[in-house]
Design a protein around this motif. Structure first.
Motif, PDB file in Angstrom:
ATOM      1  N   ILE A  68      51.746  69.161  82.672  1.00 10.76           N
ATOM      2  CA  ILE A  68      52.019  67.731  82.479  1.00 10.76           C
ATOM      3  C   ILE A  68      51.148  66.900  83.420  1.00 10.76           C
ATOM      4  O   ILE A  68      50.533  65.904  83.019  1.00 10.76           O
ATOM      5  N   ALA A  69      51.079  67.315  84.691  1.00 11.80           N
ATOM      6  CA  ALA A  69      50.259  66.593  85.667  1.00 11.80           C
ATOM      7  C   ALA A  69      48.784  66.622  85.273  1.00 11.80           C
ATOM      8  O   ALA A  69      48.070  65.625  85.423  1.00 11.80           O
ATOM      9  N   ALA A  70      48.331  67.752  84.747  1.00 16.83           N
ATOM     10  CA  ALA A  70      46.936  67.871  84.316  1.00 16.83           C
ATOM     11  C   ALA A  70      46.642  66.940  83.142  1.00 16.83           C
ATOM     12  O   ALA A  70      45.570  66.319  83.081  1.00 16.83           O
ATOM     13  N   TYR A  71      47.592  66.826  82.228  1.00 16.74           N
ATOM     14  CA  TYR A  71      47.394  65.937  81.080  1.00 16.74           C
ATOM     15  C   TYR A  71      47.318  64.485  81.537  1.00 16.74           C
ATOM     16  O   TYR A  71      46.453  63.715  81.083  1.00 16.74           O
ATOM     17  N   LEU A  72      48.191  64.096  82.459  1.00 16.90           N
ATOM     18  CA  LEU A  72      48.179  62.727  82.976  1.00 16.90           C
ATOM     19  C   LEU A  72      46.885  62.446  83.730  1.00 16.90           C
ATOM     20  O   LEU A  72      46.317  61.352  83.629  1.00 16.90           O
ATOM     21  N   ALA A  73      46.405  63.431  84.478  1.00 16.68           N
ATOM     22  CA  ALA A  73      45.163  63.243  85.222  1.00 16.68           C
ATOM     23  C   ALA A  73      43.959  63.149  84.293  1.00 16.68           C
ATOM     24  O   ALA A  73      42.970  62.481  84.612  1.00 16.68           O
ATOM     25  N   SER A  74      44.038  63.812  83.127  1.00 16.28           N
ATOM     26  CA  SER A  74      42.928  63.804  82.182  1.00 16.28           C
ATOM     27  C   SER A  74      42.852  62.513  81.385  1.00 16.28           C
ATOM     28  O   SER A  74      41.755  62.071  81.014  1.00 16.28           O
ATOM     29  N   TYR A  75      43.991  61.905  81.100  1.00 16.04           N
ATOM     30  CA  TYR A  75      44.009  60.758  80.179  1.00 16.04           C
ATOM     31  C   TYR A  75      44.366  59.427  80.846  1.00 16.04           C
ATOM     32  O   TYR A  75      44.357  58.400  80.184  1.00 16.04           O
ATOM     33  N   ASN A  76      44.692  59.438  82.124  1.00 13.35           N
ATOM     34  CA  ASN A  76      44.931  58.194  82.856  1.00 13.35           C
ATOM     35  C   ASN A  76      43.774  57.929  83.800  1.00 13.35           C
ATOM     36  O   ASN A  76      43.312  58.861  84.490  1.00 13.35           O
ATOM     37  N   PRO A  77      43.271  56.703  83.884  1.00  8.81           N
ATOM     38  CA  PRO A  77      42.267  56.389  84.908  1.00  8.81           C
ATOM     39  C   PRO A  77      42.840  56.635  86.303  1.00  8.81           C
ATOM     40  O   PRO A  77      44.021  56.398  86.553  1.00  8.81           O
ATOM     41  N   ALA A  78      42.004  57.091  87.202  1.00  6.62           N
ATOM     42  CA  ALA A  78      42.470  57.432  88.548  1.00  6.62           C
ATOM     43  C   ALA A  78      43.066  56.228  89.262  1.00  6.62           C
ATOM     44  O   ALA A  78      44.006  56.367  90.051  1.00  6.62           O
ATOM     45  N   ARG A  79      42.549  55.026  88.965  1.00  7.22           N
ATOM     46  CA  ARG A  79      43.041  53.832  89.651  1.00  7.22           C
ATOM     47  C   ARG A  79      44.469  53.472  89.248  1.00  7.22           C
ATOM     48  O   ARG A  79      45.110  52.638  89.893  1.00  7.22           O
ATOM     49  N   THR A  80      44.987  54.088  88.177  1.00 13.91           N
ATOM     50  CA  THR A  80      46.355  53.789  87.746  1.00 13.91           C
ATOM     51  C   THR A  80      47.402  54.691  88.386  1.00 13.91           C
ATOM     52  O   THR A  80      48.587  54.512  88.172  1.00 13.91           O
ATOM     53  N   ASP A  81      46.966  55.677  89.158  1.00 14.70           N
ATOM     54  CA  ASP A  81      47.923  56.632  89.743  1.00 14.70           C
ATOM     55  C   ASP A  81      48.938  55.930  90.632  1.00 14.70           C
ATOM     56  O   ASP A  81      50.125  56.272  90.638  1.00 14.70           O
ATOM     57  N   LYS A  82      48.474  54.959  91.402  1.00  6.88           N
ATOM     58  CA  LYS A  82      49.399  54.247  92.290  1.00  6.88           C
ATOM     59  C   LYS A  82      50.461  53.522  91.486  1.00  6.88           C
ATOM     60  O   LYS A  82      51.635  53.498  91.853  1.00  6.88           O
ATOM     61  N   ARG A  83      50.055  52.940  90.365  1.00  6.88           N
ATOM     62  CA  ARG A  83      50.978  52.203  89.497  1.00  6.88           C
ATOM     63  C   ARG A  83      52.065  53.122  88.934  1.00  6.88           C
ATOM     64  O   ARG A  83      53.232  52.762  88.845  1.00  6.88           O
ATOM     65  N   PHE A  84      51.680  54.352  88.570  1.00 10.74           N
ATOM     66  CA  PHE A  84      52.618  55.251  87.900  1.00 10.74           C
ATOM     67  C   PHE A  84      53.432  56.124  88.859  1.00 10.74           C
ATOM     68  O   PHE A  84      54.581  56.447  88.576  1.00 10.74           O
ATOM     69  N   PHE A  85      52.837  56.522  89.974  1.00 17.48           N
ATOM     70  CA  PHE A  85      53.439  57.599  90.759  1.00 17.48           C
ATOM     71  C   PHE A  85      53.857  57.214  92.169  1.00 17.48           C
ATOM     72  O   PHE A  85      54.440  58.028  92.877  1.00 17.48           O
ATOM     73  N   VAL A  86      53.559  55.986  92.619  1.00 18.66           N
ATOM     74  CA  VAL A  86      54.028  55.548  93.929  1.00 18.66           C
ATOM     75  C   VAL A  86      55.202  54.607  93.705  1.00 18.66           C
ATOM     76  O   VAL A  86      55.077  53.583  93.036  1.00 18.66           O
ATOM     77  N   LYS A  87      56.353  54.972  94.255  1.00 17.54           N
ATOM     78  CA  LYS A  87      57.576  54.219  93.989  1.00 17.54           C
ATOM     79  C   LYS A  87      57.507  52.797  94.546  1.00 17.54           C
ATOM     80  O   LYS A  87      57.900  51.848  93.896  1.00 17.54           O
ATOM     81  N   HIS A  88      57.015  52.641  95.775  1.00  9.97           N
ATOM     82  CA  HIS A  88      56.993  51.326  96.402  1.00  9.97           C
ATOM     83  C   HIS A  88      55.543  50.852  96.524  1.00  9.97           C
ATOM     84  O   HIS A  88      54.999  50.708  97.616  1.00  9.97           O
ATOM     85  N   HIS A  89      54.925  50.659  95.362  1.00 12.00           N
ATOM     86  CA  HIS A  89      53.523  50.275  95.351  1.00 12.00           C
ATOM     87  C   HIS A  89      53.323  48.770  95.463  1.00 12.00           C
ATOM     88  O   HIS A  89      52.207  48.273  95.529  1.00 12.00           O
ATOM     89  N   GLY A  90      54.425  48.029  95.456  1.00 16.51           N
ATOM     90  CA  GLY A  90      54.313  46.578  95.488  1.00 16.51           C
ATOM     91  C   GLY A  90      54.037  46.029  94.104  1.00 16.51           C
ATOM     92  O   GLY A  90      53.873  46.762  93.130  1.00 16.51           O
ATOM     93  N   LYS A  91      53.972  44.738  93.994  1.00 19.21           N
ATOM     94  CA  LYS A  91      53.770  44.103  92.695  1.00 19.21           C
ATOM     95  C   LYS A  91      52.293  44.103  92.336  1.00 19.21           C
ATOM     96  O   LYS A  91      51.446  43.664  93.117  1.00 19.21           O
ATOM     97  N   ILE A  92      51.980  44.643  91.160  1.00 16.95           N
ATOM     98  CA  ILE A  92      50.614  44.679  90.676  1.00 16.95           C
ATOM     99  C   ILE A  92      50.534  43.818  89.437  1.00 16.95           C
ATOM    100  O   ILE A  92      51.235  44.055  88.445  1.00 16.95           O
ATOM    101  N   ARG A  93      49.691  42.794  89.501  1.00 16.94           N
ATOM    102  CA  ARG A  93      49.579  41.889  88.357  1.00 16.94           C
ATOM    103  C   ARG A  93      48.915  42.593  87.197  1.00 16.94           C
ATOM    104  O   ARG A  93      47.916  43.307  87.344  1.00 16.94           O
ATOM    105  N   LYS A  94      49.479  42.392  86.011  1.00 17.10           N
ATOM    106  CA  LYS A  94      48.995  43.088  84.838  1.00 17.10           C
ATOM    107  C   LYS A  94      47.552  42.712  84.525  1.00 17.10           C
ATOM    108  O   LYS A  94      46.766  43.538  84.048  1.00 17.10           O
ATOM    109  N   THR A  95      47.164  41.446  84.811  1.00 18.18           N
ATOM    110  CA  THR A  95      45.797  41.027  84.512  1.00 18.18           C
ATOM    111  C   THR A  95      44.791  41.775  85.376  1.00 18.18           C
ATOM    112  O   THR A  95      43.664  42.027  84.960  1.00 18.18           O
ATOM    113  N   ASN A  96      45.216  42.122  86.598  1.00 18.64           N
ATOM    114  CA  ASN A  96      44.329  42.907  87.450  1.00 18.64           C
ATOM    115  C   ASN A  96      44.392  44.396  87.123  1.00 18.64           C
ATOM    116  O   ASN A  96      43.434  45.128  87.333  1.00 18.64           O
TER     117      ASN A  96
END
Length: 428
Positions: free
Chosen positions: A304-332
Motif C-alpha cells: 500500500i505504501a509503495a502504491y501511494l509513493a508511486s502515484y502521489n507527488p512527493a510534496r503531498t506526503d506532508k498533507r496526507f501522512f503528517v497529522k499536525h501539518h498545519g493548514k495548507i491552502r488548496k490553491t498552493n
C-alpha cells in the motif's frame, strides 16, 4: 519415492500409504513425524510450521493426522470468529458434545483450561492429542493477549499430552507476540522446485492419454509459467484449464501424440494470452479473485505504501501522512498545470526511505524497523509486485516502482480495512 517414512510406533503399511499420498514431501513429513515422536510419548508442547502458500504445510499435516488416525482438532482462525468458538471446537473434537456444552456463554481462558482438565482426567489420552490451526493463525495475535502464549504451552496448563501445531505463511519472528511467549519448535517447508512441480502435476494425467504425453504437456506449461507462478494449486488449475487446447490438433487428426513441436505451436499463442491474466500466483482468474491473494500482514501495508509513493507527488506526503501539518491552502497545494492524472502517467520511482516513512505512517501498529521488514520488501520484488529500478551496486539508496493496478491494491487494502482512496492525490 515411497517407503521413505520410518517412525517407531506407527504401522508400516500406513506410513507407506502416507508416502504415496505425499509426493516430493516425504522429507518434510518425516521431519514432522520425528518431532511428534511415538504416539504414546509426550510430544513437544507446540510446533510452528511455516512456508509460502501451496508449499504443502496443510496437506502434509492433514494426511498424517487422517491416515495415522491421530486424535486431533483442526481449527480455522477465520471461521472461529471468537475464542468461544475455538474452545468449543477443541472440546467437541476431543471429548464430544457434552464437554463442549459445559462452556459458559462467554468463556474465558480459565474456563476452557478448567473444563479441559476435568475431561482429560476422566478420559486420559492414550496417545498425543493435536490441535492444528491451519487457516490464518496469525489472527491469534489480534485476540486476547494471553491466548496465543497459553496455546503454545497448553500442555503444561491442562496437564495433558496435547500439542498445538500452527501453520503459517509468515516467519516466527514476525508471528511472535510482543509480550514474549514459549518458543515452539520451528519447521520450514520450502517451495516446490520445478522438477518437483512437474512430478506432482504429472500425477493428475488425463485418462485418455498416456503418462508420457501428459508429462510433456506439464513440461511445456512449466516452461511458460514457472517464472511467474509457482503456486501448486494455481498451476494445477491452469493445467486442467488448458489441456483441451493442447490436445486439439491430436483430436482433429492434424498431429500425432509425438509431434511435440506442432502441439507447442498450437498452444503457444493461447498460453501467451493466458500469461496476461497471471498475476503473482493467480492463473486464469477474473479480477475479483485478486482478493484471495495471500500476503503477510505487514507486506500488505508495504505494498500500500509503495502504491501511494508511486502515484502521489512527493510534496503531498506532508498533507496526507503528517497529522499536525498545519493548514495548507488548496490553491498552493494543487498546481494549476497538473491536469493529467498520475494514474494515466504511470507509476513514478521512489526511494526506500520514502517507502518506509509512508509505511510507518499508515500501518496501524508500532513496528520496529527490523530485518524482517526489509526482507518482506525483497520478497515483494521477487514476486514482481515491486520493481527495483536501481542497481544493487549503487552507493545511493535503492529506488522502486509499484507494479500493481488500482483494483488490485484496493482489494488488498480492504483486507486490512484501509481506505486507500482517501490517500490518493488523483482523487482529491
Amino acid at each position: 519415492m515411497t517407503g521413505l517414512l520410518q517412525q517407531p510406533g506407527y504401522d508400516e503399511e500406513r506410513l507407506k500409504r502416507v508416502s504415496e499420498l505425499l509426493p516430493c514431501r516425504e522429507v518434510q513429513a518425516g521431519m514432522l513425524l520425528s518431532l511428534m515422536g511415538q504416539p504414546q510419548q509426550y510430544c513437544y508442547p507446540s510446533v510452528f510450521i511455516y512456508g509460502h502458500r501451496s508449499s504443502g504445510k496443510s496437506h502434509v499435516t492433514n494426511i498424517l493426522m487422517e491416515e495415522l488416525e491421530l486424535p486431533h482438532a483442526t481449527v480455522s482462525c477465520v471461521e472461529c470468529v471468537s475464542v468461544a468458538l475455538l474452545f468449543e471446537q477443541v472440546l467437541l473434537s476431543f471429548f464430544g458434545c457434552d464437554a463442549a456444552s459445559l462452556l459458559p456463554r462467554s468463556p474465558s481462558l480459565s474456563d476452557f483450561v478448567r473444563i479441559y482438565r476435568q475431561q482429560s482426567s476422566q478420559f486420559p489420552a492414550e496417545q498425543t492429542r493435536y490441535i492444528v490451526s491451519d487457516t490464518s493463525p496469525e489472527l491469534l495475535r489480534d485476540a486476547d493477549a494471553n491466548l496465543l502464549p497459553a496455546l503454545l504451552r497448553l500442555q503444561e496448563l491442562v496437564e495433558d499430552n496435547v500439542t498445538v501445531i500452527l501453520l503459517s505463511e509468515i516467519v516466527w519472528e514476525t508471528f511472535r507476540p510482543n509480550t514474549g511467549c514459549f518458543e515452539p519448535l520451528l519447521l520450514h517447508f520450502p517451495d516446490y522446485s520445478k522438477d518437483e512441480l512437474k512430478q506432482v502435476l504429472s500425477k493428475n494425467k488425463h485418462p485418455s492419454y498416456s503418462a508420457e504425453f501428459y508429462s510433456s504437456y506439464i513440461n511445456i506449461l512449466l516452461g511458460v509459467f514457472y517464472s511467474v507462478c509457482r503456486d501448486l494449486r494455481e498451476l494445477r488449475h491452469l493445467a486442467a484449464l488448458n489441456f483441451s487446447k493442447f490436445c486439439e490438433p491430436v483430436e482433429a487428426g492434424k498431429a500425432k501424440v509425438g509431434d511435440t513441436h506442432k502441439l507447442w505451436k498450437n498452444i503457444e499463442p493461447h498460453l501467451k494470452k493466458a500469461m496476461r491474466t497471471v498475476y503473482l500466483r493467480e492463473v486464469s482468474r477474473c479480477l475479483s479473485a485478486h482478493t484471495h491473494v495471500e500476503l503477510p500482514y505487514y507486506s500488505k501495508f508495504l505494498l500500500i505504501a509503495a502504491y501511494l509513493a508511486s502515484y502521489n507527488p512527493a510534496r503531498t506526503d506532508k498533507r496526507f501522512f503528517v497529522k499536525h501539518h498545519g493548514k495548507i491552502r488548496k490553491t498552493n497545494f494543487l498546481k494549476k498545470n497538473e491536469k493529467t492524472s498520475n494514474h494515466l502517467l504511470g507509476p513514478k520511482p521512489f526511494p526506500l526511505d520514502r517507502l518506509l516513512a509512508i509505511f510507518y505512517s499508515v500501518v496501524d501498529s508500532r513496528v520496529a524497523p527490523t530485518a524482517s521488514i526489509f526482507s518482506q520488501i525483497s520478497s515483494l520484488v521477487t514476486l514482481q509486485l515491486l520493481v527495483q529500478i536501481s542497481h544493487d551496486d549503487q552507493l545511493d539508496a535503492p529506488k522502486y516502482k509499484c507494479a500493481v493496478t488500482l483494483d488490485f491494491i484496493s482489494a488488498i487494502s480492504r483486507t486490512v480495512n484501509f481506505d486507500i482512496v482517501k490517500y490518493l492525490y488523483d482523487f482529491l
